[in-house]
Design a protein around this motif. Structure first.
Motif, PDB file in Angstrom:
ATOM      1  N   LEU A 214       0.819  -1.209   0.000  1.00 13.98           N
ATOM      2  CA  LEU A 214       0.000   0.000   0.000  1.00 13.98           C
ATOM      3  C   LEU A 214       0.859   1.268   0.000  1.00 13.98           C
ATOM      4  O   LEU A 214       0.457   2.297  -0.534  1.00 13.98           O
ATOM      5  N   GLU A 215       2.040   1.182   0.589  1.00  9.22           N
ATOM      6  CA  GLU A 215       2.904   2.360   0.680  1.00  9.22           C
ATOM      7  C   GLU A 215       3.598   2.699  -0.628  1.00  9.22           C
ATOM      8  O   GLU A 215       3.715   3.867  -1.000  1.00  9.22           O
ATOM      9  N   VAL A 216       4.045   1.676  -1.351  1.00  9.64           N
ATOM     10  CA  VAL A 216       4.986   1.938  -2.433  1.00  9.64           C
ATOM     11  C   VAL A 216       4.394   1.794  -3.835  1.00  9.64           C
ATOM     12  O   VAL A 216       4.996   2.229  -4.811  1.00  9.64           O
ATOM     13  N   THR A 217       3.207   1.200  -3.972  1.00  7.42           N
ATOM     14  CA  THR A 217       2.676   0.919  -5.310  1.00  7.42           C
ATOM     15  C   THR A 217       1.728   2.009  -5.805  1.00  7.42           C
ATOM     16  O   THR A 217       1.161   2.774  -5.022  1.00  7.42           O
ATOM     17  N   ASP A 218       1.544   2.036  -7.120  1.00 14.51           N
ATOM     18  CA  ASP A 218       0.575   2.931  -7.759  1.00 14.51           C
ATOM     19  C   ASP A 218      -0.717   2.192  -8.111  1.00 14.51           C
ATOM     20  O   ASP A 218      -1.782   2.797  -8.190  1.00 14.51           O
ATOM     21  N   ARG A 219      -0.569   0.894  -8.336  1.00 13.48           N
ATOM     22  CA  ARG A 219      -1.707   0.070  -8.745  1.00 13.48           C
ATOM     23  C   ARG A 219      -1.492  -1.329  -8.186  1.00 13.48           C
ATOM     24  O   ARG A 219      -0.361  -1.772  -8.010  1.00 13.48           O
ATOM     25  N   ILE A 220      -2.589  -2.022  -7.900  1.00  9.83           N
ATOM     26  CA  ILE A 220      -2.501  -3.356  -7.314  1.00  9.83           C
ATOM     27  C   ILE A 220      -3.307  -4.335  -8.159  1.00  9.83           C
ATOM     28  O   ILE A 220      -4.452  -4.061  -8.534  1.00  9.83           O
ATOM     29  N   VAL A 221      -2.674  -5.472  -8.449  1.00  8.35           N
ATOM     30  CA  VAL A 221      -3.324  -6.573  -9.146  1.00  8.35           C
ATOM     31  C   VAL A 221      -3.416  -7.744  -8.166  1.00  8.35           C
ATOM     32  O   VAL A 221      -2.391  -8.174  -7.621  1.00  8.35           O
ATOM     33  N   VAL A 222      -4.621  -8.227  -7.953  1.00 10.31           N
ATOM     34  CA  VAL A 222      -4.843  -9.338  -7.027  1.00 10.31           C
ATOM     35  C   VAL A 222      -5.106 -10.611  -7.820  1.00 10.31           C
ATOM     36  O   VAL A 222      -6.033 -10.664  -8.631  1.00 10.31           O
ATOM     37  N   LEU A 223      -4.281 -11.609  -7.591  1.00 12.04           N
ATOM     38  CA  LEU A 223      -4.498 -12.924  -8.195  1.00 12.04           C
ATOM     39  C   LEU A 223      -5.201 -13.829  -7.193  1.00 12.04           C
ATOM     40  O   LEU A 223      -4.888 -13.813  -6.005  1.00 12.04           O
ATOM     41  N   ARG A 224      -6.142 -14.594  -7.702  1.00 12.83           N
ATOM     42  CA  ARG A 224      -6.833 -15.574  -6.865  1.00 12.83           C
ATOM     43  C   ARG A 224      -7.165 -16.784  -7.728  1.00 12.83           C
ATOM     44  O   ARG A 224      -7.814 -16.663  -8.770  1.00 12.83           O
ATOM     45  N   LEU A 225      -6.642 -17.940  -7.304  1.00 12.13           N
ATOM     46  CA  LEU A 225      -6.882 -19.205  -8.005  1.00 12.13           C
ATOM     47  C   LEU A 225      -6.511 -19.113  -9.487  1.00 12.13           C
ATOM     48  O   LEU A 225      -7.215 -19.609 -10.361  1.00 12.13           O
ATOM     49  N   GLY A 226      -5.384 -18.456  -9.758  1.00 18.60           N
ATOM     50  CA  GLY A 226      -4.862 -18.396 -11.108  1.00 18.60           C
ATOM     51  C   GLY A 226      -5.482 -17.357 -12.008  1.00 18.60           C
ATOM     52  O   GLY A 226      -5.149 -17.284 -13.196  1.00 18.60           O
ATOM     53  N   LYS A 227      -6.377 -16.528 -11.471  1.00 19.70           N
ATOM     54  CA  LYS A 227      -7.034 -15.489 -12.262  1.00 19.70           C
ATOM     55  C   LYS A 227      -6.850 -14.124 -11.604  1.00 19.70           C
ATOM     56  O   LYS A 227      -6.634 -14.033 -10.390  1.00 19.70           O
ATOM     57  N   VAL A 228      -6.952 -13.066 -12.406  1.00 19.75           N
ATOM     58  CA  VAL A 228      -6.970 -11.715 -11.851  1.00 19.75           C
ATOM     59  C   VAL A 228      -8.365 -11.472 -11.294  1.00 19.75           C
ATOM     60  O   VAL A 228      -9.337 -11.413 -12.045  1.00 19.75           O
ATOM     61  N   SER A 229      -8.449 -11.341  -9.975  1.00 19.68           N
ATOM     62  CA  SER A 229      -9.762 -11.150  -9.352  1.00 19.68           C
ATOM     63  C   SER A 229     -10.090  -9.678  -9.173  1.00 19.68           C
ATOM     64  O   SER A 229     -11.256  -9.281  -9.278  1.00 19.68           O
ATOM     65  N   VAL A 230      -9.071  -8.858  -8.893  1.00 21.67           N
ATOM     66  CA  VAL A 230      -9.277  -7.421  -8.701  1.00 21.67           C
ATOM     67  C   VAL A 230      -8.062  -6.684  -9.244  1.00 21.67           C
ATOM     68  O   VAL A 230      -6.929  -7.134  -9.074  1.00 21.67           O
ATOM     69  N   GLU A 231      -8.300  -5.558  -9.901  1.00 23.02           N
ATOM     70  CA  GLU A 231      -7.223  -4.668 -10.341  1.00 23.02           C
ATOM     71  C   GLU A 231      -7.712  -3.243 -10.200  1.00 23.02           C
ATOM     72  O   GLU A 231      -8.771  -2.881 -10.739  1.00 23.02           O
TER      73      GLU A 231
END
Length: 253
Positions: A214-231
């Motif tokens: 949360l401190e250092v990134t501009d954008r977050i990609v969340v992987l769940r069960l081999g898929k992108v669940s949230v971006e």
């Protein structure tokens, strides 16, 4: 996806190990001067995606694009030569060698002329360049001639990242760079990550330490069960919503 043209992009990447689907049609991108956080629970597919991006594994399907041109990696060395540096949890530093020797590990410079042909190293030149490169990314190391074994854990990791930053000219992939570090040591490493962004590098930041993400990134990609669940942009997450996105309970706020 960002509005800015991606430097490095994966489109529809899938990877299977026998009957196990590690990645399932994953899209991922990172732009110059951007830090993208890649997070997910154990087994979410993070390591597999990193290996595909770094050239360690070839995906079963999907395409990789670097500066808008399709690329195929047959080895990590190919990705390295194209300007993609990867720092795994094991920083691969040689503890008995000096800081400058580690900075040039595998890229040693030879003295010019006859002695260079015999394999004599340009140690003074490498010491000077190593010191300058570390200063450029804000790493405070007492001396480039000091042995890695005499540095703190945070300094060692900062040197490893500094080495990657100094050699990368497009993308740097950091896999758990603050793992097992204390607060002060982690702060040193995060400072180097921010310096890499300021130099215009595209940075992929993989970590289980969510406050650092949360401190250092501009954008977050969340992987769940081999898929992108949230971006989503990092600003749209709170610690609570990020945990929920990783566990599958919810997405960004």
């Amino acid at each position: 996806m960002t509005a800015q043209q991606p430097v490095y992009e994966a489109r529809g990447i899938s990877k299977r190990y026998g009957n196990v689907i590690a990645l399932d049609d994953v899209d991922f991108s990172v732009a110059a001067g951007e830090v993208v956080g890649l997070v997910g629970d154990n087994g979410a597919g993070k390591s597999t995606l990193v290996k595909a991006l770094s050239g360690a594994h070839r995906p079963n399907s999907g395409e990789l694009y670097l500066d808008g041109e399709r690329v195929e990696w047959h080895s990590p060395q190919q990705a390295l030569e194209a300007g993609i540096e990867t720092l795994y949890q094991d920083s691969s530093l040689a503890p008995d060698l000096s800081v400058s020797a580690n900075m040039f590990l595998g890229r040693e410079q030879l003295v010019p002329g006859f002695w260079g042909k015999l394999g004599f190293l340009a140690n003074k030149r490498m010491d000077e360049v190593a010191s300058q490169e570390l200063q450029n990314v804000g790493i405070a190391v007492p001396s480039s001639t000091r042995s890695i074994s005499k540095l703190s854990g945070g300094q060692r990791q900062a040197v490893a990242i500094g080495r990657a930053v100094s050699w990368a000219n497009k993308v740097i992939i950091l896999d758990e760079p603050t793992n097992h570090l204390g607060a002060r040591q982690s702060a040193e490493v995060l400072h180097v990550v921010k310096a890499a962004r300021e130099r215009g590098l595209a940075v992929i930041f993989i970590s289980h330490t969510l406050p650092h993400v949360l401190e250092v990134t501009d954008r977050i990609v969340v992987l769940r069960l081999g898929k992108v669940s949230v971006e989503a942009p990092t600003s749209e997450f709170t610690p609570d919503t990020l945990v929920k996105a990783i566990t599958g309970l919810s997405g960004a706020a």
